[in-house]
Design a protein around this motif. Structure first.
Motif, PDB file in Angstrom:
ATOM      1  N   SER A  34      13.204  77.954  40.707  1.00  0.00           N
ATOM      2  CA  SER A  34      13.553  78.588  41.976  1.00  0.00           C
ATOM      3  C   SER A  34      12.435  79.538  42.408  1.00  0.00           C
ATOM      4  O   SER A  34      12.084  80.464  41.668  1.00  0.00           O
ATOM      5  CB  SER A  34      14.854  79.380  41.818  1.00  0.00           C
ATOM      6  OG  SER A  34      15.022  80.282  42.884  1.00  0.00           O
ATOM      7  N   GLU A  36      12.671  81.712  44.776  1.00  0.00           N
ATOM      8  CA  GLU A  36      13.289  83.025  44.989  1.00  0.00           C
ATOM      9  C   GLU A  36      13.431  83.792  43.677  1.00  0.00           C
ATOM     10  O   GLU A  36      13.116  84.986  43.607  1.00  0.00           O
ATOM     11  CB  GLU A  36      14.659  82.880  45.669  1.00  0.00           C
ATOM     12  CG  GLU A  36      14.594  82.329  47.078  1.00  0.00           C
ATOM     13  CD  GLU A  36      14.368  80.812  47.150  1.00  0.00           C
ATOM     14  OE1 GLU A  36      14.560  80.097  46.126  1.00  0.00           O
ATOM     15  OE2 GLU A  36      13.954  80.349  48.222  1.00  0.00           O
ATOM     16  N   GLU A  37      13.907  83.129  42.626  1.00  0.00           N
ATOM     17  CA  GLU A  37      14.064  83.789  41.327  1.00  0.00           C
ATOM     18  C   GLU A  37      12.714  84.169  40.733  1.00  0.00           C
ATOM     19  O   GLU A  37      12.562  85.244  40.154  1.00  0.00           O
ATOM     20  CB  GLU A  37      14.840  82.891  40.362  1.00  0.00           C
ATOM     21  CG  GLU A  37      16.301  82.748  40.724  1.00  0.00           C
ATOM     22  CD  GLU A  37      17.033  81.731  39.849  1.00  0.00           C
ATOM     23  OE1 GLU A  37      16.469  81.293  38.812  1.00  0.00           O
ATOM     24  OE2 GLU A  37      18.164  81.378  40.206  1.00  0.00           O
ATOM     25  N   ASP A  38      11.729  83.292  40.893  1.00  0.00           N
ATOM     26  CA  ASP A  38      10.400  83.586  40.380  1.00  0.00           C
ATOM     27  C   ASP A  38       9.794  84.780  41.125  1.00  0.00           C
ATOM     28  O   ASP A  38       9.188  85.656  40.505  1.00  0.00           O
ATOM     29  CB  ASP A  38       9.487  82.365  40.501  1.00  0.00           C
ATOM     30  CG  ASP A  38       8.216  82.558  39.710  1.00  0.00           C
ATOM     31  OD1 ASP A  38       8.256  82.390  38.479  1.00  0.00           O
ATOM     32  OD2 ASP A  38       7.179  82.899  40.322  1.00  0.00           O
ATOM     33  N   GLU A  40      11.373  87.233  42.486  1.00  0.00           N
ATOM     34  CA  GLU A  40      12.060  88.440  42.009  1.00  0.00           C
ATOM     35  C   GLU A  40      11.518  88.873  40.649  1.00  0.00           C
ATOM     36  O   GLU A  40      11.337  90.071  40.396  1.00  0.00           O
ATOM     37  CB  GLU A  40      13.572  88.209  41.941  1.00  0.00           C
ATOM     38  CG  GLU A  40      14.360  89.459  41.645  1.00  0.00           C
ATOM     39  CD  GLU A  40      14.102  90.599  42.625  1.00  0.00           C
ATOM     40  OE1 GLU A  40      14.060  91.763  42.164  1.00  0.00           O
ATOM     41  OE2 GLU A  40      13.921  90.354  43.835  1.00  0.00           O
ATOM     42  N   ARG A  41      11.227  87.910  39.760  1.00  0.00           N
ATOM     43  CA  ARG A  41      10.623  88.236  38.464  1.00  0.00           C
ATOM     44  C   ARG A  41       9.252  88.883  38.657  1.00  0.00           C
ATOM     45  O   ARG A  41       8.915  89.859  37.992  1.00  0.00           O
ATOM     46  CB  ARG A  41      10.478  86.980  37.595  1.00  0.00           C
ATOM     47  CG  ARG A  41      11.660  86.733  36.695  1.00  0.00           C
ATOM     48  CD  ARG A  41      11.369  85.683  35.622  1.00  0.00           C
ATOM     49  NE  ARG A  41      10.986  84.385  36.158  1.00  0.00           N
ATOM     50  CZ  ARG A  41      11.836  83.486  36.645  1.00  0.00           C
ATOM     51  NH1 ARG A  41      13.128  83.734  36.671  1.00  0.00           N
ATOM     52  NH2 ARG A  41      11.402  82.326  37.094  1.00  0.00           N
TER      53      ARG A  41
END
Length: 167
Positions: A34, A36-38, A40-41
């Motif tokens: 994802s 989006e998740e990456d 955020e990380r």
């Protein structure tokens, strides 16, 4: 790299995984990545960083980010050593073969040398012939260390490459 760059860097990283690792890593894992998740990380890492990890971006004329590299202290498990490690280098798939990756790698090598590290180490998938040739052209050599990397229940072997740095 700034917080504002994280979305674009995540696009490049996820796109890089999906194109470079197709056939080497289970497709189910690649499909589940994802942006989006990456992103955020990346934001979390930047906000919590202690300054020892360097994130570099490559921009084209006009400011479009087309590549990203990240390096810092080499990790032997949880212990940091005196060597440096290239944690990641990704170029937008449409910009490969244009010198972007080479420029990022050259800058990482220069910064690690200037910081006094004796070697720059990195891990690469054993079957990723394209990446291995890229590093070998830049004077990196496999040093005999191998390590399993497990992805969705499949073991994917990695090999370590090293390059001596001028101090």
């Amino acid at each position: 790299m700034t917080l504002a760059d994280c979305d674009r860097v995540a696009e490049i990283r996820v796109g890089g995984w999906r194109s470079a690792y197709r056939g080497l890593i289970p497709q189910s894992y690649l499909d589940g990545l994802s942006v989006e998740e990456d992103a955020e990380r990346r934001r979390t890492y930047l906000a919590q960083g202690d300054g020892s990890i360097v994130n570099l971006i490559a921009e084209e004329t006009g400011g479009e980010i087309v590549g990203w590299a990240c390096h810092g202290p080499y990790r032997e498990g949880e212990v940091r050593t005196e060597d440096a490690e290239l944690y990641a280098i990704y170029v937008h798939p449409d910009r490969r073969g244009r010198g972007v990756g080479r420029a990022l790698l050259t800058e990482s090598v220069a910064r690690c040398s200037a910081a006094g590290h004796g070697r720059l180490l990195l891990w690469v998938l054993k079957e990723n012939d394209r990446a291995r040739r890229f590093y070998e052209r830049a004077a990196f050599r496999a040093d005999g260390a191998e390590e399993p990397f497990e992805v969705d229940g499949v073991t994917v072997p990695e090999v370590r490459y090293a390059r001596a740095l001028a101090r």
